[in-house]
Design a protein around this motif. Structure first.
Motif, PDB file in Angstrom:
ATOM      1  N   GLU A 137    -102.192 -57.198 -30.031  1.00  0.00           N
ATOM      2  CA  GLU A 137    -101.534 -57.238 -31.339  1.00  0.00           C
ATOM      3  C   GLU A 137    -101.975 -56.001 -32.108  1.00  0.00           C
ATOM      4  N   VAL A 138    -101.020 -55.127 -32.401  1.00  0.00           N
ATOM      5  CA  VAL A 138    -101.312 -53.880 -33.112  1.00  0.00           C
ATOM      6  C   VAL A 138    -100.969 -54.101 -34.581  1.00  0.00           C
ATOM      7  N   ARG A 139    -101.933 -53.810 -35.444  1.00  0.00           N
ATOM      8  CA  ARG A 139    -101.710 -53.996 -36.877  1.00  0.00           C
ATOM      9  C   ARG A 139    -101.853 -52.667 -37.591  1.00  0.00           C
ATOM     10  N   GLN A 140    -100.887 -52.377 -38.409  1.00  0.00           N
ATOM     11  CA  GLN A 140    -100.889 -51.144 -39.194  1.00  0.00           C
ATOM     12  C   GLN A 140    -101.355 -51.499 -40.600  1.00  0.00           C
ATOM     13  N   HIS A 141    -102.344 -50.785 -41.075  1.00  0.00           N
ATOM     14  CA  HIS A 141    -102.853 -51.016 -42.422  1.00  0.00           C
ATOM     15  C   HIS A 141    -102.464 -49.835 -43.298  1.00  0.00           C
ATOM     16  N   ASP A 142    -101.387 -50.012 -44.034  1.00  0.00           N
ATOM     17  CA  ASP A 142    -100.925 -48.945 -44.919  1.00  0.00           C
ATOM     18  C   ASP A 142    -101.654 -49.019 -46.252  1.00  0.00           C
ATOM     19  N   GLN A 143    -102.049 -47.872 -46.719  1.00  0.00           N
ATOM     20  CA  GLN A 143    -102.640 -47.774 -48.053  1.00  0.00           C
ATOM     21  C   GLN A 143    -101.740 -46.864 -48.864  1.00  0.00           C
ATOM     22  N   LYS A 144    -101.181 -47.420 -49.917  1.00  0.00           N
ATOM     23  CA  LYS A 144    -100.291 -46.649 -50.759  1.00  0.00           C
ATOM     24  C   LYS A 144    -101.059 -46.171 -51.984  1.00  0.00           C
ATOM     25  N   THR A 145    -100.965 -44.901 -52.254  1.00  0.00           N
ATOM     26  CA  THR A 145    -101.608 -44.308 -53.413  1.00  0.00           C
ATOM     27  C   THR A 145    -100.529 -43.918 -54.409  1.00  0.00           C
ATOM     28  N   GLU A 146    -100.810 -44.126 -55.659  1.00  0.00           N
ATOM     29  CA  GLU A 146     -99.834 -43.788 -56.694  1.00  0.00           C
ATOM     30  C   GLU A 146     -99.543 -42.295 -56.662  1.00  0.00           C
ATOM     31  N   GLY A 147     -98.277 -41.956 -56.718  1.00  0.00           N
ATOM     32  CA  GLY A 147     -97.859 -40.556 -56.696  1.00  0.00           C
ATOM     33  C   GLY A 147     -97.729 -39.986 -55.296  1.00  0.00           C
ATOM     34  N   GLU A 148     -97.983 -40.805 -54.277  1.00  0.00           N
ATOM     35  CA  GLU A 148     -97.892 -40.346 -52.894  1.00  0.00           C
ATOM     36  C   GLU A 148     -96.526 -40.711 -52.315  1.00  0.00           C
ATOM     37  N   LYS A 149     -95.966 -39.794 -51.543  1.00  0.00           N
ATOM     38  CA  LYS A 149     -94.666 -40.004 -50.922  1.00  0.00           C
ATOM     39  C   LYS A 149     -94.827 -39.838 -49.413  1.00  0.00           C
ATOM     40  N   VAL A 150     -94.515 -40.885 -48.665  1.00  0.00           N
ATOM     41  CA  VAL A 150     -94.645 -40.834 -47.212  1.00  0.00           C
ATOM     42  C   VAL A 150     -93.447 -40.088 -46.639  1.00  0.00           C
ATOM     43  N   LEU A 151     -93.716 -39.011 -45.906  1.00  0.00           N
ATOM     44  CA  LEU A 151     -92.652 -38.234 -45.281  1.00  0.00           C
ATOM     45  C   LEU A 151     -92.322 -38.759 -43.890  1.00  0.00           C
ATOM     46  N   ARG A 152     -93.334 -39.236 -43.190  1.00  0.00           N
ATOM     47  CA  ARG A 152     -93.115 -39.748 -41.840  1.00  0.00           C
ATOM     48  C   ARG A 152     -94.306 -40.601 -41.451  1.00  0.00           C
ATOM     49  N   SER A 153     -94.047 -41.759 -40.867  1.00  0.00           N
ATOM     50  CA  SER A 153     -95.107 -42.625 -40.359  1.00  0.00           C
ATOM     51  C   SER A 153     -94.787 -42.950 -38.908  1.00  0.00           C
ATOM     52  N   GLU A 154     -95.716 -42.640 -38.008  1.00  0.00           N
ATOM     53  CA  GLU A 154     -95.490 -42.850 -36.585  1.00  0.00           C
ATOM     54  C   GLU A 154     -96.352 -43.982 -36.032  1.00  0.00           C
ATOM     55  N   ARG A 155     -97.005 -44.700 -36.900  1.00  0.00           N
ATOM     56  CA  ARG A 155     -97.826 -45.799 -36.439  1.00  0.00           C
ATOM     57  C   ARG A 155     -96.958 -47.028 -36.227  1.00  0.00           C
ATOM     58  N   TYR A 156     -97.405 -47.899 -35.341  1.00  0.00           N
ATOM     59  CA  TYR A 156     -96.606 -49.026 -34.896  1.00  0.00           C
ATOM     60  C   TYR A 156     -97.283 -50.329 -35.281  1.00  0.00           C
ATOM     61  N   PHE A 157     -96.484 -51.336 -35.600  1.00  0.00           N
ATOM     62  CA  PHE A 157     -96.975 -52.659 -35.925  1.00  0.00           C
ATOM     63  C   PHE A 157     -96.245 -53.655 -35.039  1.00  0.00           C
ATOM     64  N   GLY A 158     -96.968 -54.500 -34.369  1.00  0.00           N
ATOM     65  CA  GLY A 158     -96.341 -55.496 -33.505  1.00  0.00           C
ATOM     66  C   GLY A 158     -97.207 -55.764 -32.295  1.00  0.00           C
ATOM     67  N   SER A 159     -96.608 -56.268 -31.243  1.00  0.00           N
ATOM     68  CA  SER A 159     -97.377 -56.551 -30.043  1.00  0.00           C
ATOM     69  C   SER A 159     -96.905 -55.668 -28.897  1.00  0.00           C
ATOM     70  N   VAL A 160     -97.838 -55.336 -28.034  1.00  0.00           N
ATOM     71  CA  VAL A 160     -97.538 -54.562 -26.839  1.00  0.00           C
ATOM     72  C   VAL A 160     -98.031 -55.369 -25.648  1.00  0.00           C
ATOM     73  N   ALA A 161     -97.357 -55.237 -24.530  1.00  0.00           N
ATOM     74  CA  ALA A 161     -97.738 -56.005 -23.347  1.00  0.00           C
ATOM     75  C   ALA A 161     -97.463 -55.210 -22.082  1.00  0.00           C
ATOM     76  N   ARG A 162     -98.210 -55.556 -21.057  1.00  0.00           N
ATOM     77  CA  ARG A 162     -98.050 -54.890 -19.764  1.00  0.00           C
ATOM     78  C   ARG A 162     -98.522 -55.840 -18.681  1.00  0.00           C
TER      79      ARG A 162
END
Length: 142
Positions: free
Chosen positions: A77-102
């Motif tokens: 289970e992959v969890r992404q912990h985003d921290q938003k700062t006032e005045g910050e603008k996200v241009l691109r996020s490549e992190r993943y949230f969800g489950s992976v299996a193999r």
């Protein structure tokens, strides 16, 4: 003959079209690996198998390993912990949230009772002994 794989995709083209001056490329020039991939190395010895799987940034409590005969299944289970700062603008996020299996199949059944797992620095190492009694036995001809 090897075919060339193009790096990037529709998402990258979208950013080039919308804001060409603010296009943010991945640090090493490679695209992001598909989130459904857990990369593994499998090595065999006379007594068993050693599997090393990359699951970076995942707490060991969120990694699940199951063994059934000669089939090994990994899930995280992959969890992404985003921290938003006032005045910050996200241009691109490549992190993943969800489950992976193999899942993968080994040539011989694994002794699940003797199997061991260790997680260190983003790498899961499985020690999987071969099940005894599963090998062929030569019969004496009378």
């Amino acid at each position: 003959m090897n075919s060339l794989v193009t790096r990037g995709g529709l998402f990258d083209e979208f950013f080039k079209d919308i804001a060409p001056g603010f296009y943010v490329r991945p640090l090493h020039g490679d695209g992001v690996p598909a989130p459904s991939q857990i990369k593994v190395d499998v090595k065999e010895t006379d007594g068993g198998y050693t599997v090393q799987a990359e699951v970076p940034g995942v707490p060991k409590e969120d990694i699940h390993v199951s063994i059934e005969g000669n089939v090994v299944s990994l899930r995280a289970e992959v969890r992404q912990h985003d921290q938003k700062t006032e005045g910050e603008k996200v241009l691109r996020s490549e992190r993943y949230f969800g489950s992976v299996a193999r899942s993968f199949q080994l040539p011989v059944d694994v002794d699940a009772a003797q199997a061991k797992a260790k997680y260190d620095n983003g790498v899961l190492t499985l020690t999987l002994p071969k099940k005894l009694g599963g090998s062929a036995q030569r019969l004496n001809i009378e």
